[in-house]
Motif scaffolding. Structure first.
Motif: not given
Length: 117
Positions: A1-27
């Motif tokens: 169960m803990i690994i699911k939470i860790i992966i989910s938090v990491l995925v949220l972080f990665f999606i936030s990075r993707v969103y920031l690249r999209f917002r600044d026009g890099s993506l």
């Protein structure tokens, strides 16, 4: 169960990075959607791993994790191919640019020599 939470938090972080690249026009919008779908898929299969077994059975592969590995390898090869094509294009563009600059510099130097005499 803990690994699911860790992966989910990491995925949220990665999606936030993707969103920031999209917002600044890099993506582009398409790249943004692809990356969000990829990360969302990782989260989905983390929380419901039996679904990958269902897919594996439907396409004739032994285990669900094998299907995920196969698709990951295909995705990685395609990504490397795309990067290679872009790199080749950039190399050609740089070569063309350097030639044009050298040609203009040579013409400029030739004109200066003519004007100095």
């Amino acid at each position: 169960m803990i690994i699911k939470i860790i992966i989910s938090v990491l995925v949220l972080f990665f999606i936030s990075r993707v969103y920031l690249r999209f917002r600044d026009g890099s993506l582009s919008l398409l790249a943004f959607i692809i990356w969000v779908l990829l990360w969302s898929g990782i989260t989905f299969f983390t929380w419901w791993p039996r679904f990958s077994d269902f897919i594996a059975n439907k396409i004739g592969v032994g285990r669900g994790v094998d299907v995920l590995v196969y698709f990951s390898i295909i995705f990685l090869f395609y990504s490397v191919f795309r990067i290679y094509i872009k790199l080749e294009f950039i190399e050609h563009e740089i070569t063309s640019l350097v030639r044009n600059i050298a040609y203009k510099q040579k013409r400029k130097n030739k004109n200066e020599d003519i004007n100095n005499h």
